[in-house]
Design an enzyme around this catalytic site. Structure first.
Site, PDB file in Angstrom:
ATOM      1  CG  HIS A  44      -2.035   0.952   1.140  1.00  0.00           C
ATOM      2  ND1 HIS A  44      -1.929   2.285   1.440  1.00  0.00           N
ATOM      3  CD2 HIS A  44      -3.307   0.747   0.732  1.00  0.00           C
ATOM      4  CE1 HIS A  44      -3.091   2.859   1.215  1.00  0.00           C
ATOM      5  NE2 HIS A  44      -3.944   1.957   0.792  1.00  0.00           N
ATOM      6  CG  ASP A  87      -9.568  -4.816  -1.702  1.00  0.00           C
ATOM      7  OD1 ASP A  87     -10.638  -5.072  -1.132  1.00  0.00           O
ATOM      8  OD2 ASP A  87      -9.317  -3.724  -2.225  1.00  0.00           O
TER       9      ASP A  87
HETATM   10  N1  CMC Z   1       4.093  -7.587  -4.829  1.00  0.00           N
HETATM   11  C1  CMC Z   1       5.415  -7.549  -5.063  1.00  0.00           C
HETATM   12  N2  CMC Z   1       6.169  -6.420  -4.933  1.00  0.00           N
HETATM   13  C2  CMC Z   1       5.540  -5.301  -4.564  1.00  0.00           C
HETATM   14  C3  CMC Z   1       4.154  -5.253  -4.311  1.00  0.00           C
HETATM   15  C4  CMC Z   1       3.431  -6.470  -4.456  1.00  0.00           C
HETATM   16  N3  CMC Z   1       2.121  -6.499  -4.225  1.00  0.00           N
HETATM   17  N4  CMC Z   1       3.791  -4.001  -3.965  1.00  0.00           N
HETATM   18  C5  CMC Z   1       4.903  -3.264  -4.001  1.00  0.00           C
HETATM   19  N5  CMC Z   1       5.972  -4.057  -4.359  1.00  0.00           N
HETATM   20  C6  CMC Z   1       7.385  -3.631  -4.447  1.00  0.00           C
HETATM   21  C7  CMC Z   1       7.634  -2.768  -5.664  1.00  0.00           C
HETATM   22  O1  CMC Z   1       7.995  -3.550  -6.779  1.00  0.00           O
HETATM   23  C8  CMC Z   1       8.758  -1.881  -5.186  1.00  0.00           C
HETATM   24  O2  CMC Z   1       9.945  -2.639  -5.188  1.00  0.00           O
HETATM   25  P1  CMC Z   1      11.364  -1.914  -5.492  1.00  0.00           P
HETATM   26  O3  CMC Z   1      11.568  -0.940  -4.368  1.00  0.00           O
HETATM   27  O4  CMC Z   1      12.352  -3.032  -5.516  1.00  0.00           O
HETATM   28  O5  CMC Z   1      11.218  -1.236  -6.825  1.00  0.00           O
HETATM   29  C9  CMC Z   1       8.401  -1.621  -3.708  1.00  0.00           C
HETATM   30  O6  CMC Z   1       7.641  -2.790  -3.318  1.00  0.00           O
HETATM   31  C10 CMC Z   1       7.595  -0.366  -3.473  1.00  0.00           C
HETATM   32  O7  CMC Z   1       6.418  -0.451  -4.265  1.00  0.00           O
HETATM   33  P2  CMC Z   1       5.785   0.713  -5.137  1.00  0.00           P
HETATM   34  O8  CMC Z   1       5.278   0.146  -6.421  1.00  0.00           O
HETATM   35  O9  CMC Z   1       6.724   1.867  -5.206  1.00  0.00           O
HETATM   36  O10 CMC Z   1       4.572   1.104  -4.214  1.00  0.00           O
HETATM   37  P3  CMC Z   1       3.369   2.029  -4.597  1.00  0.00           P
HETATM   38  O11 CMC Z   1       3.050   2.794  -3.377  1.00  0.00           O
HETATM   39  O12 CMC Z   1       3.648   2.816  -5.825  1.00  0.00           O
HETATM   40  O13 CMC Z   1       2.206   0.979  -4.956  1.00  0.00           O
HETATM   41  C11 CMC Z   1       0.399  -0.527  -4.663  1.00  0.00           C
HETATM   42  C12 CMC Z   1       1.249   0.590  -4.025  1.00  0.00           C
HETATM   43  C13 CMC Z   1      -0.796  -0.807  -3.772  1.00  0.00           C
HETATM   44  C14 CMC Z   1      -0.101  -0.062  -6.042  1.00  0.00           C
HETATM   45  C15 CMC Z   1       1.286  -1.789  -4.825  1.00  0.00           C
HETATM   46  O14 CMC Z   1       1.732  -2.202  -3.555  1.00  0.00           O
HETATM   47  C16 CMC Z   1       0.544  -2.935  -5.522  1.00  0.00           C
HETATM   48  O15 CMC Z   1       0.490  -2.967  -6.744  1.00  0.00           O
HETATM   49  N6  CMC Z   1      -0.052  -3.874  -4.746  1.00  0.00           N
HETATM   50  C17 CMC Z   1      -0.854  -4.948  -5.319  1.00  0.00           C
HETATM   51  C18 CMC Z   1      -2.219  -4.421  -5.712  1.00  0.00           C
HETATM   52  C19 CMC Z   1      -3.118  -4.182  -4.528  1.00  0.00           C
HETATM   53  O16 CMC Z   1      -3.238  -5.034  -3.640  1.00  0.00           O
HETATM   54  N7  CMC Z   1      -3.792  -3.031  -4.517  1.00  0.00           N
HETATM   55  C20 CMC Z   1      -4.796  -2.705  -3.486  1.00  0.00           C
HETATM   56  C21 CMC Z   1      -4.389  -1.553  -2.628  1.00  0.00           C
HETATM   57  S1  CMC Z   1      -5.440  -1.413  -1.157  1.00  0.00           S
HETATM   58  C22 CMC Z   1      -7.054  -1.141  -1.759  1.00  0.00           C
HETATM   59  C23 CMC Z   1      -7.177   0.206  -2.374  1.00  0.00           C
HETATM   60  O17 CMC Z   1      -6.858   1.200  -1.717  1.00  0.00           O
HETATM   61  O18 CMC Z   1      -7.661   0.294  -3.491  1.00  0.00           O
END
Ligand code: CMC
Length: 431
Positions: A308, A365
């Site tokens: 998140h 979720d």
């Molecule tokens: N699985 C594997 N790696 C992950 C994941 C994941 N679910 N989430 C983040 N990472 C890694 C990402 O690759 C990055 O790694 P590195 O530092 O080596 O490049 C690091 O963790 C930081 O992630 P980020 O992409 O910079 O984080 P963000 O804040 O931009 O994205 C997120 C947040 C929710 C989009 C992402 O965690 C994700 O895609 N999660 C899976 C989808 C999900 O469950 N979404 C629901 C969110 S809660 C309900 C809502 O509010 O809608």
């Protein structure tokens, strides 16, 4: 007048700008950059708005480090345990918990606006039976805008309150019709003898030839899911609703924009994606292989329901759902092998350095889909459930934005990295 300031210095021109710092009730103070462009001729650059407070808000507070979520100051744990969705929607919109009389008036007003124009029912027929429900929901929300367009003055507080009632009242009707259309079942009119959540379940699941008897455990589960998804500060869909609304757009069109944003699997679409992932894993023996793929930067797989932008700790909503999931599946006598896979997947990820070092925890979720499944809601309808709940937050945030004295159209700038100015070349002369 802010007493704390931050001075930004351009070390090339030597120019400086002193920016006031504003303290909120809780959370990180914010640097007011209003004069930055005027004084230094520079913009800020913050992809994904990771360090940007886009508005001031008194609705929801979340502390990602501590795993805290408050609506109008009330902890989500207490609302989940003691309140119901209709009361939470009142709280988001009005700012205070209702007295008994206020709740009765609210409940009555919501019932009075639960119908939709009969013509709108025909709109659904334009969609194929297997159209994704979020596509249909975005379409019908935009269509509802057409019924109220000329009567809504967004600068009139009474019209805004009327809009909030209409949105919260009509969403169960709009969402249930999608499911009925997909299932080849006739649409069901709301029954005002039933309370909000029961009415929704009635419109979704009642059988034309049978009396509808609600299941109290299912009603409790649905209430809980709606409360936990009702609002969540300035997330992507809420920010979309605010941005659309800042252009003075019709509020139902703003909700349609919110629905479209919520659909993405990085946001609300994650609930559907989690179930797809668990189905793909299929057996606990395949979990490690999937976790390895999620860690591999060359593989697009991510652990859905994990991570998140704000929570760097267990999402408090996930904690509540995880506990509820166990009890509800037991009470409903549902055998849910996917729950076992989810728990094992969570255990493996929480002990893996990749997830520990990045502070990736289960989010709301990760478990919500398992409850929706136990309630017999098809996977593709999970995100519309989220939209039904979140529309109360969207409309509360829309109202708050319009009543803010600093309200103006949202208009970000950019760092232009395109071609330099050049002359048009006639097609015959192009190489
Ligand atoms: N699985 C594997 N790696 C992950 C994941 C994941 N679910 N989430 C983040 N990472 C890694 C990402 O690759 C990055 O790694 P590195 O530092 O080596 O490049 C690091 O963790 C930081 O992630 P980020 O992409 O910079 O984080 P963000 O804040 O931009 O994205 C997120 C947040 C929710 C989009 C992402 O965690 C994700 O895609 N999660 C899976 C989808 C999900 O469950 N979404 C629901 C969110 S809660 C309900 C809502 O509010 O809608």
């Amino acid at each position: 007048m802010a007493t704390r300031t931050v001075t930004i210095t351009d070390n090339v021109s030597g120019k400086q700008v002193e920016c006031p710092v504003h303290e909120g009730q809780y959370g990180a103070p914010v640097i007011d950059l209003k004069n930055l462009y005027k004084e230094l001729g520079m913009f800020t650059f913050d992809i994904g708005y990771a360090s940007t407070a886009a508005c001031r808000s008194a609705i929801t507070y979340l502390d990602g480090e501590e795993g805290v979520l408050l609506h109008r100051g009330y902890p989500i744990e207490q609302l989940a345990e003691k309140s119901n969705f209709l009361e939470v929607s009142y709280l988001l919109v009005h700012g205070e918990l209702p007295t008994t009389r206020q709740f009765d008036e609210w409940s009555h007003a919501i019932k009075m606006h639960g119908m939709t124009h009969e013509h709108l029912s025909r709109f659904y027929q334009g969609y194929r039976y297997d159209a994704h429900p979020m596509s249909v929901l975005a379409g019908v929300c935009a269509a509802v805008a057409s019924y109220y367009h000329s009567q809504t003055d967004i600068y009139n507080p009474e019209d805004r309150m009327m809009t909030a009632r209409r949105v919260i009242a009509k969403m169960p009707n709009l969402v249930s019709k999608i499911y009925r259309h997909q299932s080849g079942l006739p649409f069901v009119y709301p029954d005002n003898a039933r309370e909000y959540v029961e009415n929704f379940m009635y419109m979704m699941f009642s059988w034309p030839s049978e009396p509808y008897v609600p299941n109290p455990v299912a009603l409790r589960a649905m209430n809980l899911l709606l409360i936990l998804h009702a609002d969540h500060e300035q997330n992507a869909s809420t920010s979309t609703v605010r941005l659309a609304g800042s252009a003075e757009t019709n509020p139902f069109a703003c909700v349609a924009a919110g629905v479209s944003t919520l659909w993405g699997k990085a946001h609300g679409g994650a609930n559907e994606a989690v179930i797809d992932m668990l189905k793909e894993i299929k057996d606990p023996k395949n979990i490690q292989k999937f976790v390895d793929r999620a860690k591999d930067k060359n593989d697009h797989a991510r652990l859905m329901g994990f991570g998140h932008r704000v929570y760097k700790n267990y999402d408090p909503r996930a904690k509540i759902i995880r506990a509820a999931c166990h009890d509800l599946l037991d009470e409903m006598h549902v055998d849910q092998p996917m729950f076992e896979i989810a728990m094992e997947l969570e255990r493996i990820a929480l002990n893996d350095d990749y997830f520990i070092s990045r502070k990736l925890y289960p989010n709301v979720d990760f478990y919500s889909g398992l409850i929706y499944q136990a309630l017999n809601i098809p996977t593709s309808m999970f995100t519309p459930m989220f939209a039904l709940a979140r529309s109360s937050g969207w409309i509360a945030q829309w109202m708050e934005m319009l009543s803010d004295g600093d309200f103006r159209i949202g208009r970000p700038r950019q760092l232009y990295v395109g071609a330099q100015k050049r002359d048009y070349v006639p097609v015959a002369a192009r190489k």
